[in-house]
Design an enzyme around this catalytic site. Sequence first.
Site, PDB file in Angstrom:
ATOM      1  N   PRO A 159     -94.188  18.605 -27.002  1.00 41.88           N
ATOM      2  CA  PRO A 159     -94.480  18.409 -25.423  1.00 41.88           C
ATOM      3  C   PRO A 159     -94.300  16.943 -25.057  1.00 41.88           C
ATOM      4  O   PRO A 159     -93.244  16.891 -24.227  1.00 41.88           O
ATOM      5  CB  PRO A 159     -95.733  19.199 -25.373  1.00 41.88           C
ATOM      6  CG  PRO A 159     -95.810  19.419 -26.967  1.00 41.88           C
ATOM      7  CD  PRO A 159     -95.061  19.251 -27.672  1.00 41.88           C
ATOM      8  N   PHE A 186     -90.773  24.669 -27.495  1.00 46.19           N
ATOM      9  CA  PHE A 186     -89.504  25.192 -27.542  1.00 46.19           C
ATOM     10  C   PHE A 186     -89.294  26.047 -28.890  1.00 46.19           C
ATOM     11  O   PHE A 186     -87.575  25.461 -29.518  1.00 46.19           O
ATOM     12  CB  PHE A 186     -88.285  24.730 -27.351  1.00 46.19           C
ATOM     13  CG  PHE A 186     -89.125  23.438 -25.973  1.00 46.19           C
ATOM     14  CD1 PHE A 186     -89.937  24.754 -24.892  1.00 46.19           C
ATOM     15  CD2 PHE A 186     -88.640  22.284 -25.397  1.00 46.19           C
ATOM     16  CE1 PHE A 186     -89.283  24.064 -23.167  1.00 46.19           C
ATOM     17  CE2 PHE A 186     -88.945  21.758 -24.493  1.00 46.19           C
ATOM     18  CZ  PHE A 186     -89.558  22.357 -22.943  1.00 46.19           C
ATOM     19  N   GLU A 229     -76.914  21.689 -37.519  1.00 41.33           N
ATOM     20  CA  GLU A 229     -77.971  22.999 -36.328  1.00 41.33           C
ATOM     21  C   GLU A 229     -76.883  22.931 -35.446  1.00 41.33           C
ATOM     22  O   GLU A 229     -75.691  23.450 -34.377  1.00 41.33           O
ATOM     23  CB  GLU A 229     -79.160  22.528 -35.952  1.00 41.33           C
ATOM     24  CG  GLU A 229     -79.324  23.016 -34.500  1.00 41.33           C
ATOM     25  CD  GLU A 229     -80.648  22.886 -34.774  1.00 41.33           C
ATOM     26  OE1 GLU A 229     -81.275  22.911 -33.786  1.00 41.33           O
ATOM     27  OE2 GLU A 229     -81.594  21.195 -35.039  1.00 41.33           O
ATOM     28  N   THR A 245     -80.318  17.256 -26.311  1.00 39.71           N
ATOM     29  CA  THR A 245     -78.844  17.381 -25.307  1.00 39.71           C
ATOM     30  C   THR A 245     -78.365  16.900 -25.057  1.00 39.71           C
ATOM     31  O   THR A 245     -77.919  15.507 -26.060  1.00 39.71           O
ATOM     32  CB  THR A 245     -80.307  16.488 -23.291  1.00 39.71           C
ATOM     33  OG1 THR A 245     -80.980  15.142 -24.429  1.00 39.71           O
ATOM     34  CG2 THR A 245     -81.821  17.986 -23.490  1.00 39.71           C
ATOM     35  N   GLU A 286     -77.114  14.583 -23.177  1.00 40.82           N
ATOM     36  CA  GLU A 286     -77.634  12.960 -23.281  1.00 40.82           C
ATOM     37  C   GLU A 286     -77.709  12.284 -24.174  1.00 40.82           C
ATOM     38  O   GLU A 286     -77.287  10.717 -24.765  1.00 40.82           O
ATOM     39  CB  GLU A 286     -78.455  12.920 -22.242  1.00 40.82           C
ATOM     40  CG  GLU A 286     -78.155  13.292 -20.422  1.00 40.82           C
ATOM     41  CD  GLU A 286     -78.685  14.737 -20.344  1.00 40.82           C
ATOM     42  OE1 GLU A 286     -77.600  15.611 -19.990  1.00 40.82           O
ATOM     43  OE2 GLU A 286     -79.077  15.552 -21.209  1.00 40.82           O
TER      44      GLU A 286
END
Length: 389
Positions: free
Chosen positions: A130, A158, A243, A366, A368
């Site tokens: 988290p 997630f 992945e 992400t 970024e």
Amino acid sequence: MGNMYFSEEHNLFRESLRDFLKKEVVPHIDKWEKTGSIERFIWKKFGDMGFFGISYPEQYGGMDLDIFYMIILLEELQKINSAGFAAAMWAHAYLAMTHLKAEGSDAIKEKYLTASITGDMIGCLCITEPFGGSDVAGMRSTAVKKGDTYVINGSKTFITNGVYSDYLVVAAKTNPELGNKGISIFLIDRDTPGVSATKLDKLGWRASDTGEIAFDNVTIPASNLMGEENKGFAYIMQHFATERLIMGVNAHARAEFALDYTMQYMSERTAFGKTIDRFQALRHRLADHITEVEICKTFNYTIADRLGKGEYVVKEATMSKLKSTKVADDVIYDCLQFLGGYGYMEEYPLARLLRDSRLGPIGGGTSEILREIIAKMVIDGKDYKPATK
């Protein structure tokens, strides 16, 4: 171009898989999208068909086939228009099971990898936290060794298959003062006391169960350590290549699906006396998108070929995910626009596609973060090394 990598056997496998998905999966997709849970029977059917074992050793019930069978599985899963269902399948087969194969002891592989291949057990990979997000090194979960056990505390979020899976592959810090050099990987049974999960409500990927998981003084045998203590970060980074390539392949496949559907729609939809695929403003945008997807697909196949030969392709796989997920989002956004008002309707595939695709530049690192990883490698000269067990 695909013929460079796909043999007649590959093509027959694709046809068989496509037929299986149409008959066994597609009739249930709308129900699973509504309920947010995938019924257990389909996991077993996937196992019975050998789909979970295509990349795994024969001694554990797998088929040990080349990487392009995996590519076919990923591509066809994207073309039934439920990225949530697809994610549940590939997160089990290529996130959790990859760690079992690479770092699991013989006993772990005998029990968990074998049952994962048959579809009798479902796994999930628990890395993201988290407070950490894409910052793997910043994780706070700890594993403290006490005698012949480890006691694990912390939380993850997630996590695909995080609620209904049977076992969890969990990253935690065994030596927090060492930062990313103090992370280890563990296997935890779902029913171990102290493990709890909460289901998350998502914009897309709605068929899959995504969970937040808490570990409250979870005690496991020391034999549940996977690989060597404190080498977890290197294992994670190594498997991130797989992945990220998976997410790149998923992206080009769903973009292809969107384009194929949209071109068929545009060839039938008329406005001002002609089909709308005759309008230059639309057909030229389609041409641009088709070109971008073909470039991504060609690059992704090349990286898959190198990964299948054992090359360390962290940089290139990171590029694959960064570029392909952006292209897919752009393609699907425009395809929805080309359908006009119908694109916004749930009975047409583009609404779900748009929601599902949006996770591409977020999950698995992400965009970024990926840009910074690439910058470190190509500008700063950072050289990530493969892990050794």
